[in-house]
Design an enzyme around this catalytic site. Structure first.
Site, PDB file in Angstrom:
ATOM      1  N   TYR A   1       0.838  -1.197   0.000  1.00 10.78           N
ATOM      2  CA  TYR A   1       0.000   0.000   0.000  1.00 10.78           C
ATOM      3  C   TYR A   1       0.884   1.263   0.000  1.00 10.78           C
ATOM      4  O   TYR A   1       0.863   2.057  -0.928  1.00 10.78           O
ATOM      5  CB  TYR A   1      -0.877   0.047   1.262  1.00 10.78           C
ATOM      6  CG  TYR A   1      -2.180  -0.734   1.216  1.00 10.78           C
ATOM      7  CD1 TYR A   1      -2.391  -1.757   0.309  1.00 10.78           C
ATOM      8  CD2 TYR A   1      -3.202  -0.442   2.124  1.00 10.78           C
ATOM      9  CE1 TYR A   1      -3.586  -2.470   0.308  1.00 10.78           C
ATOM     10  CE2 TYR A   1      -4.402  -1.143   2.127  1.00 10.78           C
ATOM     11  CZ  TYR A   1      -4.588  -2.157   1.219  1.00 10.78           C
ATOM     12  OH  TYR A   1      -5.765  -2.846   1.225  1.00 10.78           O
ATOM     13  N   SER A   2       1.652   1.462   1.108  1.00 12.76           N
ATOM     14  CA  SER A   2       2.341   2.748   1.324  1.00 12.76           C
ATOM     15  C   SER A   2       3.399   3.010   0.249  1.00 12.76           C
ATOM     16  O   SER A   2       4.063   2.086  -0.233  1.00 12.76           O
ATOM     17  CB  SER A   2       3.031   2.755   2.683  1.00 12.76           C
ATOM     18  OG  SER A   2       2.114   2.493   3.706  1.00 12.76           O
TER      19      SER A   2
ATOM     20  N   SER B   1       6.305  -4.678   5.104  1.00 13.01           N
ATOM     21  CA  SER B   1       6.696  -5.681   6.099  1.00 13.01           C
ATOM     22  C   SER B   1       6.784  -7.052   5.452  1.00 13.01           C
ATOM     23  O   SER B   1       5.897  -7.454   4.687  1.00 13.01           O
ATOM     24  CB  SER B   1       5.659  -5.749   7.228  1.00 13.01           C
ATOM     25  OG  SER B   1       5.585  -4.508   7.886  1.00 13.01           O
TER      26      SER B   1
ATOM     27  N   GLU C   1      -7.735  -5.330   9.121  1.00 12.63           N
ATOM     28  CA  GLU C   1      -6.531  -4.937   9.863  1.00 12.63           C
ATOM     29  C   GLU C   1      -6.899  -4.278  11.183  1.00 12.63           C
ATOM     30  O   GLU C   1      -6.240  -4.466  12.197  1.00 12.63           O
ATOM     31  CB  GLU C   1      -5.698  -3.960   9.027  1.00 12.63           C
ATOM     32  CG  GLU C   1      -4.389  -3.564   9.691  1.00 12.63           C
ATOM     33  CD  GLU C   1      -3.474  -2.787   8.759  1.00 12.63           C
ATOM     34  OE1 GLU C   1      -3.909  -1.739   8.262  1.00 12.63           O
ATOM     35  OE2 GLU C   1      -2.340  -3.233   8.527  1.00 12.63           O
TER      36      GLU C   1
ATOM     37  N   SER D   1      -2.021   6.151  11.863  1.00 15.35           N
ATOM     38  CA  SER D   1      -1.325   6.870  12.940  1.00 15.35           C
ATOM     39  C   SER D   1      -2.341   7.403  13.961  1.00 15.35           C
ATOM     40  O   SER D   1      -3.544   7.454  13.703  1.00 15.35           O
ATOM     41  CB  SER D   1      -0.526   8.039  12.355  1.00 15.35           C
ATOM     42  OG  SER D   1      -1.427   9.000  11.853  1.00 15.35           O
TER      43      SER D   1
ATOM     44  N   GLU E   1      -2.982  10.395  14.828  1.00 11.13           N
ATOM     45  CA  GLU E   1      -3.758  11.544  14.333  1.00 11.13           C
ATOM     46  C   GLU E   1      -4.883  11.076  13.412  1.00 11.13           C
ATOM     47  O   GLU E   1      -6.011  11.582  13.484  1.00 11.13           O
ATOM     48  CB  GLU E   1      -2.841  12.532  13.587  1.00 11.13           C
ATOM     49  CG  GLU E   1      -1.851  13.275  14.472  1.00 11.13           C
ATOM     50  CD  GLU E   1      -0.666  12.412  14.934  1.00 11.13           C
ATOM     51  OE1 GLU E   1      -0.450  11.330  14.349  1.00 11.13           O
ATOM     52  OE2 GLU E   1       0.031  12.821  15.881  1.00 11.13           O
TER      53      GLU E   1
HETATM   54  C1  LIG Z   1       6.486  -1.063  11.605  1.00 14.56           C
HETATM   55  C2  LIG Z   1       5.732  -0.605  10.386  1.00 14.56           C
HETATM   56  C3  LIG Z   1       5.297  -1.543   9.467  1.00 14.56           C
HETATM   57  C4  LIG Z   1       4.617  -1.128   8.322  1.00 14.56           C
HETATM   58  N1  LIG Z   1       4.238  -2.083   7.407  1.00 14.56           N
HETATM   59  C5  LIG Z   1       3.623  -1.700   6.264  1.00 14.56           C
HETATM   60  C6  LIG Z   1       3.270  -2.658   5.264  1.00 14.56           C
HETATM   61  O1  LIG Z   1       3.516  -3.861   5.405  1.00 14.56           O
HETATM   62  N2  LIG Z   1       2.691  -2.229   4.122  1.00 14.56           N
HETATM   63  C7  LIG Z   1       2.391  -0.924   3.910  1.00 14.56           C
HETATM   64  O2  LIG Z   1       1.832  -0.609   2.865  1.00 14.56           O
HETATM   65  N3  LIG Z   1       2.714   0.029   4.831  1.00 14.56           N
HETATM   66  C8  LIG Z   1       3.319  -0.329   6.007  1.00 14.56           C
HETATM   67  N4  LIG Z   1       3.662   0.600   6.946  1.00 14.56           N
HETATM   68  C9  LIG Z   1       3.441   2.013   6.626  1.00 14.56           C
HETATM   69  C10 LIG Z   1       2.339   2.673   7.442  1.00 14.56           C
HETATM   70  O3  LIG Z   1       1.087   2.262   7.009  1.00 14.56           O
HETATM   71  C11 LIG Z   1       2.542   4.193   7.287  1.00 14.56           C
HETATM   72  O4  LIG Z   1       3.739   4.506   7.971  1.00 14.56           O
HETATM   73  C12 LIG Z   1       1.394   4.991   7.867  1.00 14.56           C
HETATM   74  O5  LIG Z   1       0.249   4.829   7.076  1.00 14.56           O
HETATM   75  C13 LIG Z   1       1.747   6.499   7.947  1.00 14.56           C
HETATM   76  O6  LIG Z   1       2.167   6.956   6.706  1.00 14.56           O
HETATM   77  P1  LIG Z   1       3.553   7.731   6.525  1.00 14.56           P
HETATM   78  O7  LIG Z   1       4.626   6.958   7.219  1.00 14.56           O
HETATM   79  O8  LIG Z   1       3.728   8.013   5.082  1.00 14.56           O
HETATM   80  O9  LIG Z   1       3.374   9.086   7.329  1.00 14.56           O
HETATM   81  P2  LIG Z   1       2.596  10.383   6.837  1.00 14.56           P
HETATM   82  O10 LIG Z   1       1.272   9.991   6.272  1.00 14.56           O
HETATM   83  O11 LIG Z   1       3.501  11.184   5.977  1.00 14.56           O
HETATM   84  O12 LIG Z   1       2.339  11.120   8.217  1.00 14.56           O
HETATM   85  C14 LIG Z   1       3.345  11.923   8.862  1.00 14.56           C
HETATM   86  C15 LIG Z   1       2.720  12.555  10.091  1.00 14.56           C
HETATM   87  O13 LIG Z   1       1.628  13.428   9.690  1.00 14.56           O
HETATM   88  C16 LIG Z   1       0.432  13.078  10.365  1.00 14.56           C
HETATM   89  N5  LIG Z   1      -0.720  13.265   9.477  1.00 14.56           N
HETATM   90  C17 LIG Z   1      -0.840  12.806   8.193  1.00 14.56           C
HETATM   91  N6  LIG Z   1      -2.051  13.148   7.705  1.00 14.56           N
HETATM   92  C18 LIG Z   1      -2.719  13.790   8.693  1.00 14.56           C
HETATM   93  C19 LIG Z   1      -4.022  14.372   8.817  1.00 14.56           C
HETATM   94  N7  LIG Z   1      -4.884  14.340   7.789  1.00 14.56           N
HETATM   95  N8  LIG Z   1      -4.376  14.954   9.988  1.00 14.56           N
HETATM   96  C20 LIG Z   1      -3.512  14.981  11.051  1.00 14.56           C
HETATM   97  N9  LIG Z   1      -2.244  14.452  10.987  1.00 14.56           N
HETATM   98  C21 LIG Z   1      -1.863  13.866   9.824  1.00 14.56           C
HETATM   99  C22 LIG Z   1       0.596  11.589  10.714  1.00 14.56           C
HETATM  100  O14 LIG Z   1      -0.214  11.210  11.817  1.00 14.56           O
HETATM  101  C23 LIG Z   1       2.090  11.510  11.034  1.00 14.56           C
HETATM  102  O15 LIG Z   1       2.310  11.926  12.367  1.00 14.56           O
HETATM  103  C24 LIG Z   1       4.351   0.238   8.101  1.00 14.56           C
HETATM  104  C25 LIG Z   1       4.793   1.186   9.034  1.00 14.56           C
HETATM  105  C26 LIG Z   1       5.475   0.776  10.153  1.00 14.56           C
HETATM  106  C27 LIG Z   1       5.928   1.818  11.128  1.00 14.56           C
END
Ligand SMILES: Cc1cc2nc3c(=O)[nH]c(=O)nc-3n(C[C@H](O)[C@H](O)[C@H](O)COP(=O)(O)OP(=O)(O)OC[C@H]3O[C@@H](n4cnc5c(N)ncnc54)[C@H](O)[C@@H]3O)c2cc1C
Length: 394
Positions: free
Chosen positions: A133-134, A166, A249, A372, A374
């Site tokens: 996804y991400s 992951s 999930e 997250s 938020e």
């Molecule tokens: C251990 C781990 C395993 C993972 N495994 C997978 C996986 O297998 N497959 C996969 O696809 N992804 C995976 N992920 C990714 C995970 O889904 C993303 O990290 C998560 O969705 C947040 O996206 P980002 O890291 O791009 O942060 P961003 O979306 O860039 O967010 C950055 C900050 O901004 C805040 N923010 C963003 N939008 C808003 C809003 N609208 N209002 C208020 N605050 C906001 C967030 O809360 C965060 O604090 C994994 C992440 C981790 C940490």
């Protein structure tokens, strides 16, 4: 409201505990309490063998309908299985993405051919899945995915990049959310593809985490291929399918984890007893708060169970991710405060993190993945409290 389990459920609990006692031993003994958060790199091959052992015992897909190869057990019994599994020190599951996410999605939205092709590999512990996804600029805002796929000569050709994937390095298949309508934006024009990992068009690059290990990866698609019919739903339906999967999930797959938390809390309490931190009144307060917090999580789960037994989630589910992830992160911090200055030190060669140090570092990720903090608060505000939606760019 139903609080607690029926006599039939308790008989099932004994059956699960007996099976674990007679199977999680011998060659599998070293796996007990291993492979969890911060320890997920340990014993991958042995944990795959354990998946096959679970499969032989009929313990994979216990909540899936019997016509799809599962056992159709009630949500209470699924929770009991997870509780006993954690109590016995069952190792971190290598197959949880297949069993907990793509399997139920195939059951709900896949075609009969897809169910026949993919579900047995999951149920037999033979095929492992990862979640594509991400992307670098699409995490919380998942609808921003840029990975493209287009149909050519009966195959989807995929180009782009996923991140934080992951277990991609241990997986045979990846489910990929990709943009298949050129020029489309947001939720529209996305398709949900099932892509084999073992092919020249896919490169998996490990990402080192705070813990020093690599549970997740970058995945690069350069003219990667999958068959035209390896999509769930129709082309353009990808968002709906992706959200259905996220429902799993955020739902049943997270239930039952409190027993693992209890094991960790007990480890923190033992550390406090060993080094005398339990005589510090503030530490005692926080240990008691952690214990109470865990009880609250448990009663919240039981409330979730008390509704219909068709797998649909109640409003309580909306607060669960926020509640457990903050509780778990706070436990990691408490563990460090219990250890005091010792928390900063490694034991000596080979300078590996202790379990509590890993717990502290890894639990920082709990409040990020799966939505997250938020984003969870936005969901609660908009869907549970009926507050106005936050402005969207698209
Ligand atoms: C251990 C781990 C395993 C993972 N495994 C997978 C996986 O297998 N497959 C996969 O696809 N992804 C995976 N992920 C990714 C995970 O889904 C993303 O990290 C998560 O969705 C947040 O996206 P980002 O890291 O791009 O942060 P961003 O979306 O860039 O967010 C950055 C900050 O901004 C805040 N923010 C963003 N939008 C808003 C809003 N609208 N209002 C208020 N605050 C906001 C967030 O809360 C965060 O604090 C994994 C992440 C981790 C940490």
């Amino acid at each position: 409201m139903k609080i607690g389990f029926s006599a039939e459920d308790e008989a099932f609990r004994r059956q699960v505990a007996d099976w674990l006692q007679t199977h999680l031993c011998g060659e599998f003994e070293p796996l007990r309490f291993r492979g969890g958060p911060g320890d997920e790199h340990m014993f991958p091959e042995e944990r795959k063998a354990w998946e096959r052992e679970l499969a032989k015992g009929g313990w994979i897909g216990i909540g899936w309908p019997s016509e799809c190869g599962g056992r159709g057990l009630s949500i209470s019994q699924q929770v009991i299985f997870h509780e006993e599994y954690a109590r016995a020190g069952g190792p971190g599951r290598m197959g949880h993405i297949g069993e907990g996410l793509i399997g139920p999605t195939l059951v709900a939205l896949g075609s009969e051919e897809q169910r026949q092709r993919f579900l047995p590999g999951i149920l037999e512990g033979r095929e492992f899945w990862c979640q594509g996804y991400s992307e670098p600029s699409a995490g919380s805002d998942l609808a921003g995915v840029k990975t493209r796929a287009q149909l050519e000569n009966g195959e989807w050709i995929i180009n782009g990049q996923k991140v934080w994937t992951s277990l991609a390095h241990e997986s045979q298949w990846c489910f990929v959310l990709a943009r298949t309508e050129q020029g489309s934006l947001g939720h529209k024009g996305l398709t949900f593809l099932l892509v084999p990992m073992d092919q020249p068009g896919i490169a998996v690059q490990p990402i080192q985490q705070l813990t020093g290990t690599s549970e997740f990866n970058e995945v690069f698609f350069s003219d990667a291929r999958t068959a035209a019919d390896n999509i769930i739903g129709a082309p353009g339906d990808g968002w709906k399918v992706a959200m259905t999967l996220l429902g799993f999930e955020r739902g049943v797959s997270t239930l039952g984890q409190q027993m693992q938390f209890r094991n960790e809390l007990e480890e923190v309490i033992r550390a406090a007893q060993d080094n005398g931190a339990d005589r510090d009144p503030l530490i005692r307060q926080r240990l008691a708060q952690a214990w109470v917090g865990l009880k609250v999580l448990r009663y919240n789960s039981l409330r979730m169970l008390s509704g219909t037994q068709d797998g649909s989630l109640r409003g309580e589910a909306m607060i669960y991710k926020l509640a457990w992830s903050n509780w778990h992160r706070d436990l990691g911090k408490l563990a460090m405060d219990v250890l005091g200055p010792q928390a900063e030190l490694l034991e000596g060669a080979p300078y590996e993190l202790s379990r509590l140090q890993s717990l502290f570092l890894f639990t920082r990720s709990d409040t990020i993945y799966g939505g997250s903090n938020e984003i969870q608060r936005n969901i609660i505000a908009e869907r549970a409290l009926g507050m106005p939606r936050e402005p969207r760019a698209r």
